[in-house]
Design an enzyme around this catalytic site. Structure first.
Site, mmCIF file in Angstrom:
data_model
loop_
_atom_site.group_PDB
_atom_site.id
_atom_site.type_symbol
_atom_site.label_atom_id
_atom_site.label_comp_id
_atom_site.label_asym_id
_atom_site.label_seq_id
_atom_site.Cartn_x
_atom_site.Cartn_y
_atom_site.Cartn_z
ATOM 1 N N PRO A 2 0.804 -1.210 0.000
ATOM 2 C CG PRO A 2 -0.091 -1.140 2.110
ATOM 3 C CD PRO A 2 1.074 -1.642 1.368
ATOM 4 C CD GLU A 3 3.288 2.854 -4.215
ATOM 5 O OE1 GLU A 3 3.437 4.028 -4.591
ATOM 6 O OE2 GLU A 3 3.596 1.888 -4.922
#
Length: 271
Positions: A2-3
């Site tokens: 996840p960014e």
DNA sequence: ATACCGACCTGTCAGC
DNA sequence: TGCTGACAGGTCGGTA
């Protein structure tokens, strides 16, 4: 996994389902690496707390915890998802997945579960902190953004990945922003012209906003708090497209290593 | 101070 | 059918 866009999507979907709910009890798994605060402290902070607000800071989820009648926020629950972490809202009867490390039982009868196969994720609690130290890509202004890279000799891609400069950009969006800006990932950060920095700033903001609107990029693990996938993987222009034709000029997309990470770019469009 | 690299983990997939 | 190696959204600490 996840960014910024994925963590933003998770924070929003969590907030929509469990903001205002109360933690009745909590179960913590036995993998010590998961806990960045002592597990007993995490259990104490969560038990009985009301989830007053849920938001994203950089790549982490921040949940304000309110205790007792005063409702004063004194502590925050912090979850960093690492590469494969998920924060899911689940019904108690749903099967407990392998690699589940934390379950918070809520007053509404639902549960929040933290699942993380690779265990690069981290869970902690901290005293309430209103101010963050580093810059958010969607809040920083152009001049401050440009100043971050001045005199730096590292590749621009490595600079974009450095969370001490900007919080939230990861491997996917670094590659995508550099493609849109027409800049090679190995260019030394300090050599970018004002015009290039301006282009990169605009490209970064655009790609992050589009990815948030698409609910993030789902490649293998990523889902939001409701288990739904994002759709930005359909809009990627270079990331994991090695050998495929560039969508602009048809040259094959190249893969190299920069800053220790897989890096994808178009040798024709990026200079 | 800055930049680089291996370590931390499990799972999946391609090739033999 | 194994087995081996490469690779995967991230960060940290040690070293030069």
């Amino acid at each position: 996994m996840p960014e910024l866009p994925e963590v933003e999507t998770i924070a929003r979907s969590l907030a929509a389902r469990v903001a205002g709910d109360t933690v009745v009890s909590v179960w913590l798994g036995s993998k010590p690496q998961t806990w960045k605060s002592p597990p007993a402290e995490i259990a104490r902070a969560l038990t009985g707390a009301r989830l007053a607000a849920i938001r994203r800071e950089g790549k982490q989820i921040v949940i304000d915890l309110a205790h007792g009648r005063s409702r004063k926020i004194r502590q925050q629950w912090i979850v960093h998802l690492g590469m494969t972490g998920q924060l899911l809202v689940a019904r108690p009867e749903s099967e407990i997945e392998k690699h589940t490390h934390l379950i918070a039982h809520l007053g509404s009868g639902r549960e929040i579960r933290f699942v993380d196969p690779r265990r690069f994720g981290r869970v902690s609690v901290r005293e309430f902190a209103a101010h963050e130290r580093h810059y958010e890509p969607l809040q920083v202004d152009l001049d401050t953004f440009a100043a971050l890279f001045r005199k730096r000799k590292l590749p621009i891609k490595a600079a974009l990945l450095n969370q001490k400069l900007l919080r939230g950009i990861g491997n996917i969006y670094a590659d995508e922003a550099l493609f849109r800006a027409g800049i090679r990932p190995r260019r030394r950060a300090g050599t970018l012209t004002r015009a290039e920095l301006q282009g990169l700033y605009a490209a970064m903001r655009k790609v992050l906003k589009e990815a948030i609107a698409a609910g993030g990029t789902s490649i293998s693990d990523y889902v939001d708090a409701e288990g739904s996938e994002g759709s930005f993987q359909l809009k990627l222009r270079v990331y994991q497209r090695t050998g495929e034709p560039c969508m602009v000029c048809r040259s094959p997309i190249k893969r190299i290593i920069v800053g220790g990470r897989s890096t994808h770019y178009c040798p024709q469009c990026q200079r």
